[in-house]
Design a protein around this motif. Structure first.
Motif, PDB file in Angstrom:
ATOM      1  N   LEU A  98      -5.516   6.226   1.508  1.00 16.93           N
ATOM      2  CA  LEU A  98      -5.512   5.156   0.510  1.00 16.93           C
ATOM      3  C   LEU A  98      -6.314   5.558  -0.730  1.00 16.93           C
ATOM      4  O   LEU A  98      -6.171   4.941  -1.790  1.00 16.93           O
ATOM      5  N   PRO A 101      -5.639  -1.947   6.479  1.00 15.87           N
ATOM      6  CA  PRO A 101      -5.230  -0.613   6.027  1.00 15.87           C
ATOM      7  C   PRO A 101      -3.968  -0.152   6.737  1.00 15.87           C
ATOM      8  O   PRO A 101      -3.855  -0.258   7.955  1.00 15.87           O
ATOM      9  N   LEU A 156     -10.233  -2.298   3.337  1.00 12.50           N
ATOM     10  CA  LEU A 156      -9.291  -1.949   2.276  1.00 12.50           C
ATOM     11  C   LEU A 156     -10.013  -1.756   0.947  1.00 12.50           C
ATOM     12  O   LEU A 156      -9.742  -0.787   0.208  1.00 12.50           O
ATOM     13  N   GLN A 173       0.836  -1.201   0.000  1.00 10.93           N
ATOM     14  CA  GLN A 173       0.000   0.000   0.000  1.00 10.93           C
ATOM     15  C   GLN A 173       0.872   1.253   0.000  1.00 10.93           C
ATOM     16  O   GLN A 173       0.594   2.219  -0.717  1.00 10.93           O
ATOM     17  N   ILE A 195      -7.966  -7.005  -3.676  1.00 12.97           N
ATOM     18  CA  ILE A 195      -7.820  -7.385  -2.280  1.00 12.97           C
ATOM     19  C   ILE A 195      -8.167  -8.867  -2.177  1.00 12.97           C
ATOM     20  O   ILE A 195      -9.261  -9.277  -2.571  1.00 12.97           O
TER      21      ILE A 195
END
Length: 289
Positions: A229, A130, A255, A110, A238
């Motif tokens: 994000l 996250p 996410l 990420q 994901i």
């Protein structure tokens, strides 16, 4: 074709392995906390190569054959570990790659997608959470036996917390027991394969105890993890098991909600690792390319 080499990340040397045709697009695999590059199963790598890419896996700092850091003298953060990932790409002359990370590796992935977007052709985040989420309140409530906060992401499963509380002596048997919990109760646990990987990891580690530095790094203040994000522009998938004992499915759902256009693949019966027969190939087919 397999190319094993060390690359430089500042003063550190990182062990890397490239499998497949170097003329093809690359997939960078980022392992989780305290995990070596070999934690990505060979079957997983082979399946990706069959899909027409080259595959890079590597040992994080303080794991496997990569450099050991004096953490007290030179503490590092998650962002520092993410920059190691860029060094791996640089060391293999790659301007960009498809990036796939699992658990802590998913948070590093990420970071790359937010802070180095031109280096990320696509993003796959597996069994993760996250990157900006602070798990300390969740863990504190769980360890104190208090009910979960309905406004926060859920805590690890009772089975995982019980394993942590048991405080088994460090060693292969403790690691195998942890991987049994990580596997989850639904799919069969391939103990021989897990044990073989863990024994190999122990045998090739410069300093097996150094991997614990990752657990210290995740608690250090790191403002770069708070970047939104929503800034991610890479095509994103994901991949999350519905039996994950460390990051229950709500983490993967969070996410998918936070990253624009992300597609969520829920893998039935999968826990936190790929230690069930056939699972590495099944998950490899979900990597975004």
């Amino acid at each position: 074709m397999v190319d094993v080499r060390f690359v430089a990340s500042g003063p550190l040397r990182l062990w890397t392995e490239r499998t497949g045709d170097p003329a093809l697009p690359a997939v960078l695999l980022i392992a989780g906390s305290a995990a070596q590059g070999i934690s990505w199963p060979d079957e997983f790598v082979a399946r990706l190569v069959e899909r027409g890419v080259q595959v890079l896996r590597f040992d994080h700092r303080d794991t496997g054959r990569s450099s050991v850091v004096d953490f007290d003298a030179h503490p590092y953060t998650i962002s520092d570990m993410a920059r190691d990932c860029l060094a791996v790409l640089d060391g293999h002359g790659l301007a960009s790659a498809h990036v796939a990370g699992a658990s802590l590796g998913g948070m590093l992935a990420q970071w790359l997608a937010v802070h180095a977007p031109t280096r990320v052709r696509s993003l796959t985040v597996m069994s993760s959470s996250p990157m900006g989420h602070d798990p300390r309140p969740v863990w504190a409530r769980a360890l104190a036996g208090e009910p979960a906060d309905p406004d926060d992401l859920p805590p690890p499963s009772p089975a995982f917390l019980a394993h942590q509380a048991a405080e088994l002596p460090p060693g292969i048997e403790s690691d195998v027991a942890l991987f049994r919990v990580f596997n989850g109760p639904v799919r069969p646990f391939d103990e021989p394969a897990a044990r073989a990987m863990l024994e190999l990891a122990q045998s090739r580690a410069v300093d097996p105890a150094a991997a614990a530095h990752h657990h210290q790094a995740v608690w250090l203040p790191d403002p770069e993890l708070r970047a939104p994000l929503s800034a991610i522009t890479a095509p994103t998938s994901i991949v999350h098991g519905d039996q994950d004992p460390l990051y229950p499915l709500a983490h993967g759902e969070a996410l998918a909600t936070a990253i624009p256009g992300a597609v969520l693949h829920v893998v039935p019966g999968m826990g936190h690792v790929m230690t069930s027969p056939g699972l590495p190939e099944e998950v490899a087919d979900l990597i975004r390319l």
